[in-house]
Enzyme design. Structure first.
Site, PDB file in Angstrom:
ATOM      1  N   SER A 129      44.245  23.599 -40.610  1.00  0.00           N
ATOM      2  CA  SER A 129      43.911  22.240 -41.101  1.00  0.00           C
ATOM      3  C   SER A 129      44.500  21.976 -42.485  1.00  0.00           C
ATOM      4  CB  SER A 129      42.397  22.020 -41.099  1.00  0.00           C
ATOM      5  OG  SER A 129      41.909  21.987 -39.784  1.00  0.00           O
ATOM      6  N   PRO A 130      45.810  22.119 -42.640  1.00  0.00           N
ATOM      7  CA  PRO A 130      46.409  22.002 -43.980  1.00  0.00           C
ATOM      8  C   PRO A 130      46.407  20.600 -44.580  1.00  0.00           C
ATOM      9  CG  PRO A 130      48.108  22.286 -42.313  1.00  0.00           C
ATOM     10  CD  PRO A 130      46.804  22.486 -41.619  1.00  0.00           C
ATOM     11  N   TYR A 138      39.910  25.184 -27.125  1.00  0.00           N
ATOM     12  CA  TYR A 138      40.470  23.889 -27.520  1.00  0.00           C
ATOM     13  C   TYR A 138      40.479  22.936 -26.324  1.00  0.00           C
ATOM     14  CZ  TYR A 138      41.930  26.044 -31.945  1.00  0.00           C
ATOM     15  OH  TYR A 138      41.950  26.680 -33.162  1.00  0.00           O
ATOM     16  N   GLY A 155      38.517  19.215 -46.174  1.00  0.00           N
ATOM     17  CA  GLY A 155      37.759  20.461 -46.324  1.00  0.00           C
ATOM     18  C   GLY A 155      36.637  20.281 -47.319  1.00  0.00           C
ATOM     19  N   PHE A 180      43.091  14.331 -46.586  1.00  0.00           N
ATOM     20  CA  PHE A 180      43.016  14.042 -48.020  1.00  0.00           C
ATOM     21  C   PHE A 180      44.025  12.980 -48.430  1.00  0.00           C
ATOM     22  CE2 PHE A 180      45.489  18.072 -47.867  1.00  0.00           C
ATOM     23  CZ  PHE A 180      46.681  17.643 -48.422  1.00  0.00           C
TER      24      PHE A 180
END
Ligand code: NAP
Length: 307
Positions: free
Chosen positions: A216-217, A52, A221, A228
């Protein structure tokens, strides 16, 4: 903040983890505020990886954490190994051990609580992984082990050789990236959702007591980029999320995480915000719960269908 036990281990961790992938963009002072906010909101689990920010995320976290003077054993630090960005995946003993040693130096600590194998290496030799894990466990540098982005058979192969339990599988999962849920709902059908992209990940994880850590909630995706939230492809989902957030008196981020936490697999979502106000909004998740009906309503409003 609720705590959950991680896999079959003795580790108890906050039900939401803070992912440190994006900390490289912060100054040490900003990182201190992020870590302090997370801890004051009950988050004691921090997800790192050697790659990262090309190591800078671990470095900044390590510096900020040290300056805060927080005791090491009050938090759970997890890191990952196995990716050489843009070049290859590398599960060789030499790479695993060297990568952990470099992570420990950057994090300014003697041990990590958990080490995950980041992405499956096509050339894996599980005997080498086993040797690396044994050495890292024996030296006290790593306490527990797991994987990320692995399918059940890849895990079985590892388990044949590795002496330690594999307690975690970190996987992409959000309201709009749901292949592991779609497949379980569309058994023996011909729709795209019936495709077993990764084997029966949720069932396998539950049977084998592995904690799924959704990464990555909030990201779209499914090949789409960006959040989103407010995404034109997810108008109905956004409408439902916003209505539910209003009704329950929480931010929309909390609804997205509550959807993951409502699943009985006892998942531990990894959120990646570096914004203290968002961290506070997200941790309100654990003050609400979703009904079965609400869970399905959110799933279906993302464009999915039930057979
Ligand atoms: N195992 C793997 O292969 C893998 C892959 C990717 C990530 N991960 C892990 O998962 C963690 C989370 O990943 P992620 O950062 O992609 O996940 P995320 O939590 O879905 O997204 C966070 C990003 O979205 C931005 N954002 C903008 N508006 C937001 C809003 N309203 N609510 C929440 N975020 C908003 C955040 O910016 P602000 O900072 O400005 O809020 C941040 O850049 C990473 O840190 C890493 O630890 C693992």
């Amino acid at each position: 903040m609720n705590k959950i036990s991680i896999g079959q281990s003795e580790l108890m961790a906050s039900q939401i983890s803070l992912g440190i992938m994006r900390m490289n963009a912060l100054s040490v002072e900003e990182a201190k505020t992020v870590i302090e906010t997370a801890i004051s909101e009950g988050i004691d689990h921090f997800d790192h990886a050697d790659i990262y920010g090309k190591g800078a995320s671990e470095t900044i976290f390590g510096q900020a954490f040290k300056k805060l003077g927080i005791s090491r054993d009050s938090v759970i630090l997890q890191t990952k190994t196995g990716i050489v960005p843009g070049i290859m995946y590398d599960f060789s003993k030499e790479h695993i051990i060297q990568s952990v040693e470099e992570s420990l130096t950057r994090l300014q600590t003697d041990y990590v609580d958990t080490l995950l194998l980041h992405r499956p290496d096509a050339l894996i030799e599980p005997e080498e992984v086993a040797e690396a894990f044994d050495e890292l466990e024996k030296s006290g540098k790593v306490r527990t082990f797991g994987v990320s982005n692995h399918n059940p058979l890849q895990i079985e192969l590892l388990k044949k050789f590795v002496n330690q339990p594999l307690i975690i599988n970190q996987l992409q999962l959000s309201l709009t990236h749901t292949p592991m849920i779609d497949a379980g709902l569309n058994v023996n059908r011909t729709e795209a959702g019936s495709v077993l992209h990764e084997g029966q990940l949720i069932d396998y994880s539950r049977i084998n007591d592995m904690t799924i850590q959704p990464w990555s909630p909030f990201q779209s995706g499914n090949g789409k980029k960006g959040l989103f939230f407010d995404h034109p492809d997810y108008l109905e989902l956004n409408k439902v999320v916003n209505e539910m957030a209003k009704e329950k008196g929480v931010a929309r981020e909390a609804i997205a995480i509550a959807w993951l936490l409502r699943h009985p697999a006892k998942m531990q979502p990894i959120v990646g915000t570096m914004n203290p106000d968002r961290i506070k909004a997200i941790t309100k998740t654990t003050e609400i719960s979703l009904s079965r009906e609400e869970w399905y309503k959110l799933y279906l409003s993302g464009g999915k269908m039930l057979p």
